[in-house]
Structures are given as structure tokens and as C-alpha cells.
Design a protein around this motif. Structure first.
Motif, PDB file in Angstrom:
ATOM      1  N   SER A 525      82.213  74.000  17.492  1.00  0.00           N
ATOM      2  CA  SER A 525      81.123  75.779  17.859  1.00  0.00           C
ATOM      3  C   SER A 525      79.929  74.936  18.156  1.00  0.00           C
ATOM      4  CB  SER A 525      80.830  76.148  16.803  1.00  0.00           C
ATOM      5  OG  SER A 525      82.644  76.622  16.368  1.00  0.00           O
ATOM      6  N   ALA A 526      79.831  73.608  17.721  1.00  0.00           N
ATOM      7  CA  ALA A 526      78.385  73.161  18.629  1.00  0.00           C
ATOM      8  C   ALA A 526      78.227  73.083  19.890  1.00  0.00           C
ATOM      9  CB  ALA A 526      78.602  71.612  17.236  1.00  0.00           C
ATOM     10  N   ILE A 527      79.044  72.347  19.992  1.00  0.00           N
ATOM     11  CA  ILE A 527      78.890  72.131  21.935  1.00  0.00           C
ATOM     12  C   ILE A 527      78.384  73.236  22.267  1.00  0.00           C
ATOM     13  CG2 ILE A 527      79.905  71.450  23.364  1.00  0.00           C
ATOM     14  CD1 ILE A 527      81.422  69.367  21.823  1.00  0.00           C
ATOM     15  N   LYS A 528      79.300  74.355  21.951  1.00  0.00           N
ATOM     16  CA  LYS A 528      79.136  76.063  23.100  1.00  0.00           C
ATOM     17  C   LYS A 528      77.889  76.563  22.701  1.00  0.00           C
ATOM     18  CE  LYS A 528      81.625  80.106  23.057  1.00  0.00           C
ATOM     19  NZ  LYS A 528      81.794  81.582  22.556  1.00  0.00           N
ATOM     20  N   GLN A 529      76.724  75.978  21.510  1.00  0.00           N
ATOM     21  CA  GLN A 529      75.953  76.094  20.584  1.00  0.00           C
ATOM     22  C   GLN A 529      74.925  75.599  22.176  1.00  0.00           C
ATOM     23  OE1 GLN A 529      74.633  79.017  19.309  1.00  0.00           O
ATOM     24  NE2 GLN A 529      76.211  79.260  17.377  1.00  0.00           N
ATOM     25  N   LEU A 530      74.986  73.884  21.986  1.00  0.00           N
ATOM     26  CA  LEU A 530      74.111  73.307  22.528  1.00  0.00           C
ATOM     27  C   LEU A 530      74.149  73.348  23.539  1.00  0.00           C
ATOM     28  CD1 LEU A 530      74.251  70.283  19.635  1.00  0.00           C
ATOM     29  CD2 LEU A 530      73.128  72.433  20.306  1.00  0.00           C
ATOM     30  N   ALA A 531      75.409  73.402  24.390  1.00  0.00           N
ATOM     31  CA  ALA A 531      75.449  73.260  26.015  1.00  0.00           C
ATOM     32  C   ALA A 531      75.650  74.858  27.433  1.00  0.00           C
ATOM     33  CB  ALA A 531      76.770  72.308  26.076  1.00  0.00           C
ATOM     34  N   SER A 532      75.254  74.729  28.556  1.00  0.00           N
ATOM     35  CA  SER A 532      74.485  75.883  28.714  1.00  0.00           C
ATOM     36  C   SER A 532      76.016  75.996  29.810  1.00  0.00           C
ATOM     37  CB  SER A 532      73.763  75.331  29.936  1.00  0.00           C
ATOM     38  OG  SER A 532      72.548  75.552  29.222  1.00  0.00           O
ATOM     39  N   LYS A 533      76.912  77.578  30.245  1.00  0.00           N
ATOM     40  CA  LYS A 533      77.477  77.446  30.445  1.00  0.00           C
ATOM     41  C   LYS A 533      77.901  76.912  32.155  1.00  0.00           C
ATOM     42  CE  LYS A 533      80.180  80.887  28.926  1.00  0.00           C
ATOM     43  NZ  LYS A 533      81.641  80.464  27.925  1.00  0.00           N
ATOM     44  N   GLY A 534      78.516  76.267  32.240  1.00  0.00           N
ATOM     45  CA  GLY A 534      78.599  74.960  34.038  1.00  0.00           C
ATOM     46  C   GLY A 534      78.090  73.943  33.404  1.00  0.00           C
ATOM     47  N   ASP A 535      77.918  73.736  32.087  1.00  0.00           N
ATOM     48  CA  ASP A 535      77.374  72.587  32.400  1.00  0.00           C
ATOM     49  C   ASP A 535      78.026  70.955  32.625  1.00  0.00           C
ATOM     50  OD1 ASP A 535      75.376  69.525  31.919  1.00  0.00           O
ATOM     51  OD2 ASP A 535      75.575  70.419  28.907  1.00  0.00           O
ATOM     52  N   VAL A 536      78.290  70.270  33.809  1.00  0.00           N
ATOM     53  CA  VAL A 536      79.455  69.533  34.670  1.00  0.00           C
ATOM     54  C   VAL A 536      78.937  68.502  34.075  1.00  0.00           C
ATOM     55  CG1 VAL A 536      78.649  67.827  36.221  1.00  0.00           C
ATOM     56  CG2 VAL A 536      78.117  70.647  36.731  1.00  0.00           C
ATOM     57  N   HIS A 537      78.123  67.994  33.282  1.00  0.00           N
ATOM     58  CA  HIS A 537      77.725  66.287  32.129  1.00  0.00           C
ATOM     59  C   HIS A 537      78.664  66.691  30.994  1.00  0.00           C
ATOM     60  CE1 HIS A 537      76.162  63.581  30.046  1.00  0.00           C
ATOM     61  NE2 HIS A 537      75.761  62.807  30.572  1.00  0.00           N
ATOM     62  N   THR A 538      78.490  67.741  30.520  1.00  0.00           N
ATOM     63  CA  THR A 538      79.084  68.236  29.283  1.00  0.00           C
ATOM     64  C   THR A 538      80.393  68.059  29.689  1.00  0.00           C
ATOM     65  OG1 THR A 538      77.263  68.607  27.624  1.00  0.00           O
ATOM     66  CG2 THR A 538      79.587  69.187  27.206  1.00  0.00           C
ATOM     67  N   ILE A 539      80.793  69.000  30.362  1.00  0.00           N
ATOM     68  CA  ILE A 539      82.321  69.315  30.958  1.00  0.00           C
ATOM     69  C   ILE A 539      82.845  67.713  31.551  1.00  0.00           C
ATOM     70  CG2 ILE A 539      83.731  70.297  33.076  1.00  0.00           C
ATOM     71  CD1 ILE A 539      81.874  72.538  32.898  1.00  0.00           C
ATOM     72  N   LEU A 540      82.127  66.593  32.052  1.00  0.00           N
ATOM     73  CA  LEU A 540      83.066  65.540  32.297  1.00  0.00           C
ATOM     74  C   LEU A 540      83.673  64.699  31.172  1.00  0.00           C
ATOM     75  CD1 LEU A 540      80.885  65.007  35.638  1.00  0.00           C
ATOM     76  CD2 LEU A 540      83.196  65.434  35.600  1.00  0.00           C
ATOM     77  N   GLN A 541      82.205  64.944  30.439  1.00  0.00           N
ATOM     78  CA  GLN A 541      82.128  64.014  29.196  1.00  0.00           C
ATOM     79  C   GLN A 541      83.675  64.925  28.077  1.00  0.00           C
ATOM     80  OE1 GLN A 541      78.263  64.412  27.194  1.00  0.00           O
ATOM     81  NE2 GLN A 541      78.990  62.268  26.673  1.00  0.00           N
ATOM     82  N   LEU A 542      83.808  66.061  28.160  1.00  0.00           N
ATOM     83  CA  LEU A 542      85.020  66.367  27.366  1.00  0.00           C
ATOM     84  C   LEU A 542      86.587  66.611  27.927  1.00  0.00           C
ATOM     85  CD1 LEU A 542      83.369  70.114  26.228  1.00  0.00           C
ATOM     86  CD2 LEU A 542      84.270  67.950  25.144  1.00  0.00           C
ATOM     87  N   GLY A 543      86.287  66.136  29.389  1.00  0.00           N
ATOM     88  CA  GLY A 543      87.646  66.305  30.263  1.00  0.00           C
ATOM     89  C   GLY A 543      87.975  64.576  29.985  1.00  0.00           C
TER      90      GLY A 543
END
Length: 685
Positions: A525-543
Motif C-alpha cells: 500500500s505504501a509503495i502504491k502511494q509513493l510511486a506513480s503509475k509507470g514508474d520505471v525505477h520502482t517497477i524494476l526494483q520490484l521485478g
């Protein structure tokens, strides 16, 4: 006439001639005699005068020039020849218009009066001059009398005469009379209450020189009388006078006469603080109280409270200022500063007196930094405007202030908590940021939501968004057992971190590895609050977590990644497609379930990646692949076969037939097993 001659040798020769020394030292003065031809004749005449015993002529002539040292020496030399005449001659010079002459005459009179044979004569001469019409003569006579020795039988008579001179028309005479009275009382030990009263009345004199003499002299008279209370009351009554200068004189005299902490004086002054007295009386009483405060904590706290209540009541600005100055003076003693500041701090809760109380707190520099003082002030901070008071008693970064304000965060009043938040903002510095965060952090997990909110408010006000130490402290709330605290932690992060702050998000992502599903959910939930849709950097970190050994971690990472991805997001899609060939079927299955959300219908490019999984050895993988193809818009079994055919076309020919057969079996199997009890597929919706 040569005694004041400008040339030294002439003056010395003249003195030698008059004192009979010239004959013995004639060679020494010969140059002078040669320079002053007329002096030789005068010297001879001087010898004749001496021989004839005409001392009065010499004394009278020398007195005309006695401002010169040579003439003074001659006069003293001949005074023994006719002491009474010498005394009269010198006394007559007290009326000389030249002030230097009067000064020398007064001094010579004192010298002559010191001779036992001349004491009585000198006193009569001096007392006779007290009524001289010239004020300067009267002053000189008083100065001379002040140094004279009086017989016991004469003391009261002289003092009574001097008391009459306290009414002289000339202020210099009145002042000199006060000093002479005090001097005689000191030397003789005379005791007369009337004399004290007479000198005390001089405090009301219109001239400052007289009032000053009375202020200086009265303390010496105090110990001479038994009626101490009467004398103190007399001085206290004087502070009610209409004229400010008279009140000031009585205050100064009272400070010199009354003992420190004198109960009688303090009681009389306290009575004059009541509203029945005009402001000028109450101001004088208050300032006198400050001067009489005892050296230790002996002052009744009731008096302090009375002063504070009066200072911050409905009074004029002048009285308020005077009373605050009194409190500041009292506060200079370390014994008083804490109770005084505590009493003033209570006025922070009074809206009408708040601003004046804040200003007044700044008048106690010796209280600054004291723990007890800071505690007293912090306990009464109850509004955002009163928060300013903390800076009056504590410097920014003060450890005591941090401690006391932290305790106040749990206050029942919402206004008080908000005031504490504002106070924290005022005392915070970059150097103590970590200290404040550490002090406030326990309140972040308080059982009271309003306290948690206040603690978050402090952090929001003392640090810029994304401050690592703050983010770390708040992200720890995601691991709390209490659901409400975790929820507040997520909410707090949103207010404390800028959107797409990758450093802050990186502090939260590790919590997806927690064994607790509640913690992982909160982190998601926190990540969803802090990252915008399509945030490449965060998507790669989660990947990077999608291949984690723990299935729950992989699932949480997938959910978090999908929550910040739009359908068809190229980065998220690429990360997921890479997993379709993973060795673990659980990872392939997770990737397929993720594709159901990540892809857009009609995206034919995805079919080439998913199609081969229709022949996967794990039935759940094949089922998930079928569902993905359905989501893409592939129609029925024939569609599935076509997909496999297209995807296999790119493979070597030797395996195309077996692949098609496997695909046919796989699609038929998927259709026929629809009614069967198939294993549960992970739902990521």
C-alpha cells in the motif's frame, strides 16, 4: 605682597624674610634680592615689624594671599603668636567671593580648630557664621563644623540648630546641613527621633542635591532609634507622593534603610499593590519589593503570585512594564526565577495576557536553559501562538526542550498537541534532527490515534520531505502488529515523502520480504502511494523480487508492481515476460497470472511468448496460459492451436509436428477439464 609672586625665588625670599630665615640663608636668596631691588628694603622692614611684634599686620596681610602655599605657610607660622586673631582673620575669609579662598579658609579653620587652645574659639566663630547672609559662607561653616569635635553637652543644641538650617532658602546649605547632622550623629552617637524625621522630610525637597544627601545619610541614622517600624513606615508612606522624583528618593532611602527580606517593610509595600492605590503608587511599591527581596527563597510565594496577577491583569501598559521589571529583578536571584517563570508561564493559557506573557519570559536571561523553567513553560503551551514562548527559555536544539515537548505530545487537548508541534518546529535544527526523531518515534506507535497524528506532524514540520531518518522511523510502523498503526504509517509516508522518491521507496521495498502478510500488504500500500503509475525505477526494483525463493515475497512484489502499472505498461510487461521461461513453474505461473492484469486485449505480440506454455508440463501453467490467451482475445480451441502454430513456426522443423500435437492435446485437455476439480490458480486481481 611678594608671597604670590610669579617667580619661585622671590616667593621663597619673601617667606624667608617674614619667618626670620633670611639671615641664615642670605646667599641662597641673594639672586632674588638682586632681581627685585625693592625687596631688599622690604626685607629690612619685615625684620623691623617682627622686632616690634606686629604679628596682626602680618597675619592680616598673609590672609589676603593664602590661596598661595607660601602665604598659607606664613600664616600658620604666625598663628601661634596671636591664635585668636589668626582664627578671626581666617574665619573672615569664609565670606570671600573667591571659592578657592573659602575652601582654603575652611581647611585652615579645621587646622586651627585642631589646636586645643583654639577649639572653643573656632567653634564659636564657625557657629556665628552659620547665620551669615552669604550662602557660600554658611556652606563653608557647615563643612568646617562637620569636622569639628563637639562636647557632649553641646551636641543636641548644635543638632537642633542644624535642623533649622534644613529649611534654609539655599539648596546647597540644606544639603550641607543634612551631611553635617549625619556626621555629628555618627561621631557622637546622639539619639533623637525628631532628627530622623527632619532628615527624612528632606526626601521631599524640590532639589535633587538635598534629596540625594538625605538618601545617603538616612541609613546611618536608622540604627540610632528604637522605633524601627515607625521609621520604615515613614519611608514607605513616601512612595505614595505625587511627584516621581520624591517617590524615587523614598524608594532609594528605603532600600538603604530596610534590611533585606524585612518582613515589616515587605508587608507595608504589599498593601500598596492593591487596586485602591493609583498606578504610580503600585509601581513604586513593586519596584521597592524587588529591592528588598531576601537573598534566599524566603519571599512568600503569595507575593510573587500577587505581582504576576497584577502585572497581567487589566492594568495600564506603564504599570505592566514596571511590574515585569520588578519580576525580572526578583528573578535575578536563582531562588526566585523558577516560581516566577512558572507563574508567568501560566498566563500563556490566558488569551488576553498571552502576548505579554511571551514577551515577559524574555526578561529572565538567567532562566534560559534551566530544565525546570523549560518544563514550566512547556506545560502551558496551549496554542500555536504560545509556542513562541519556548524560544524565550530555550535555545534551538536544547535537549531539555526536546524532552519536555515530547512528553506534551500525549496531552489530551488537540490545541495543546498542535502547539507542541509548532514548538518543535521552532527549536529544531539539522544537528538535532535525529535526536528529535528518536524522541518522538515512540509516539508514532501510540495507542491513541491523535497522538500518532501529532507525532507525524512533528516530523513533517522539522524535516524536508524524504529525509531518510524520518522515512526510516515511519516505515517501521508498517511492521507494527496493530492494523490501525500500520494504516497510519502508510498515511504518514504519503505526507512525508514526495511522489517517486526512489530513495524513500527503497527503504520500504525490503518489507515485502517480511514473513507477515500484514506487513507485506502495508508495504504494498505504501509503495502504491509513493510511486506513480509507470514508474520505471520502482517497477524494476520490484521485478528483482519476482524471482525470490519465497513464494509470498514474489506474490507481494507482483501485486505491488501491478498496482503501479497500467495495462500494457512496457516495463512491467517486459519484466513479466522474462519470467515465462523460468525454471520454477511457480514463477512461470506467477508471471502468467500477472500478465492477465498487465496486458491489453488484442496484444498479439504477447501470444508468441505465452503460446509455448500451452504445452507446459504443469497443468496449472497451461490453464493460466489459456486464460491469458483468452484475455488477449484468442478464440476457443482452434484459436489456441493457431497460436501454438504461429509460435512454433519460428522453431526448427524437426519439432513442429510434436509441438502442434502437444498443443492440440493441451487445448483439448483444458476444455475437458473445465468441469473437473482443477488446482487453485493464484488470484492477483
Amino acid at each position: 605682597s611678594r608671597l604670590p609672586h610669579p617667580r619661585d625665588e622671590v616667593r621663597l625670599a619673601a617667606r624667608a624674610a617674614l619667618t626670620g630665615m633670611l639671615g641664615k640663608t642670605k646667599n641662597l636668596f641673594l639672586p632674588a634680592l638682586q632681581m627685585e631691588k625693592s625687596l631688599e628694603e622690604e626685607v629690612s622692614a619685615a625684620f623691623k615689624v617682627r622686632a616690634q611684634g606686629a604679628y596682626k599686620l602680618i597675619l592680616e596681610s598673609a590672609s589676603k594671599h593664602m590661596t598661595h602655599a607660601t602665604a598659607e605657610e606664613v600664616l600658620l607660622e604666625y598663628a601661634d603668636q596671636d591664635p585668636r586673631f589668626a582664627l578671626q582673620v581666617v574665619a573672615s575669609r569664609l565670606a570671600d567671593p573667591n571659592p578657592d579662598m573659602r575652601r582654603v579658609a575652611s581647611r585652615l579653620l579645621q587646622s586651627l580648630a585642631s589646636k586645643e587652645s583654639l577649639q572653643q574659639e573656632a567653634k564659636r566663630e564657625v557657629r556665628g557664621l552659620l547665620q551669615h547672609p552669604d550662602p557660600a559662607v554658611r556652606v563653608s561653616s557647615l563643612d568646617t563644623l562637620r569636622t569639628s569635635q563637639l562636647e557632649v553637652s553641646q551636641v543636641l543644641e548644635v543638632l537642633n540648630s542644624l535642623c533649622e538650617m534644613l529649611k534654609d532658602v539655599d539648596a546647597r546649605v540644606r544639603a550641607a546641613a543634612v551631611k553635617t547632622i549625619v556626621s555629628i550623629v555618627r561621631k557622637t552617637g546622639a539619639r533623637s527621633l525628631d532628627i530622623f524625621v527632619a532628615v527624612a522630610e528632606c526626601l521631599q525637597d524640590e532639589m535633587e542635591i538635598v534629596r540625594g544627601a538625605a538618601v545617603e545619610g538616612l541609613p546611618s541614622l536608622m540604627g540610632r532609634f528604637d522605633k524601627y517600624g515607625f521609621t520604615i513606615t515613614t519611608l514607605v508612606n513616601g512612595i505614595s507622593h505625587q511627584k516621581a522624583e520624591v517617590r524615587a528618593a523614598h524608594q532609594a532611602a528605603l532600600a538603604g534603610c530596610a534590611k533585606s527580606g524585612d518582613a515589616h517593610a515587605i508587608a507595608r509595600l504589599t498593601e500598596r499593590l492593591s487596586s485602591k492605590w493609583p498606578d504610580h503608587v503600585r509601581m513604586s511599591a513593586a519596584s521597592s519589593l524587588a529591592l528588598l527581596a531576601p537573598p534566599r527563597s524566603e519571599l512568600d510565594e503569595g507575593i510573587v503570585d500577587s505581582l504576576v496577577q497584577l502585572a497581567f491583569g487589566d492594568v495600564s501598559p506603564q504599570l505592566h512594564s514596571s511590574l515585569v521589571n520588578t519580576l525580572a529583578t526578583l528573578g535575578q536571584g536563582s531562588s526566585y526565577v523558577v516560581p516566577i517563570v512558572s507563574a508567568v508561564a501560566k498566563k500563556l493559557e490566558d488569551r488576553a495576557a498571552r502576548d505579554r506573557a511571551i514577551e515577559a519570559l524574555g526578561t529572565f536571561p538567567q532562566a534560559r536553559g534551566k530544565k525546570s523553567v523549560i518544563q514550566a513553560v512547556s506545560e502551558h503551551i496551549c496554542s500555536s501562538s504560545s509556542a513562541q514562548a519556548i524560544l524565550k527559555v530555550a535555545s534551538p536544539g536544547d535537549a531539555h526542550a526536546i524532552q519536555m515537548l515530547t512528553q506534551r505530545l500525549a496531552n489530551e487537548s488537540s490545541k495543546a498537541r498542535w502547539a507542541v508541534v509548532q514548538a518543535f518546529r521552532l527549536i529544531s535544527t539539522p544537528e538535532v534532527l535525529a535526536e528529535i526523531v528518536g524522541s518522538v518515534s515512540p509516539h508514532l506507535s501510540s495507542g491513541r490515534p491523535e497522538v500518532r497524528e501529532a507525532a507525524v506532524g512533528v516530523l513533517a514540520h522539522i524535516a524536508p520531505k524524504g529525509e531518510p531518518v524520518v522515512v526510516h522511523a515511519v516505515s517501521c510502523l508498517l511492521e507494527n502488529r496493530d492494523e490501525h498503526i500500520r494504516h497510519d504509517g502508510v498515511k504518514a509516508l504519503k505526507s512525508l515523502v514526495e511522489k517517486n522518491d526512489h530513495k524513500s521507496i527503497a527503504l520500504i521495498i525490503p518489507r515485502l520480504k517480511s514473513p507477515s502478510s500484514d506487513v507485506r500488504k502495508a508495504a504494498t500500500s505504501a509503495i502504491k502511494q509513493l510511486a506513480s503509475k509507470g514508474d520505471v525505477h520502482t517497477i524494476l526494483q520490484l521485478g528483482s523480487l519476482l524471482e525470490h525463493p519465497e513464494s509470498m515475497v514474489r506474490k507481494s512484489a507482483m501485486v505491488a508492481m501491478l498496482s503501479i502499472s497500467e495495462p500494457g505498461d512496457p516495463t512491467a510487461t517486459a519484466v513479466i515476460l522474462k519470467l515465462l521461461t523460468h525454471d520454477l513453474y511457480e514463477v512461470r505461473l506467477l508471471a502468467l497470472n500477472g500478465l492477465k492484469t498487465a496486458v491489453r486485449p488484442g496484444d498479439r505480440d504477447i501470444e508468441h511468448h505465452v503460446g509455448p506454455l500451452l504445452q507446459d508440463g504443469e497443468v496449472r501453467v497451461r490453464q493460466a496460459a489459456r486464460q491469458v490467451l483468452d484475455a488477449l482475445g484468442s478464440a476457443g480451441v482452434s484459436g489456441g492451436v493457431d497460436v501454438v502454430a504461429r509460435s512454433v513456426a519460428a522453431r526448427p522443423a524437426t519439432s513442429s509436428r510434436s509441438a502442434l500435437a502437444a498443443a492440440s492435446r493441451g487445448t483439448r485437455s483444458s476444455v475437458s477439464s473445465a468441469a473437473a476439480s482443477a488446482p487453485e490458480i493464484i488470484d492477483l486481481s
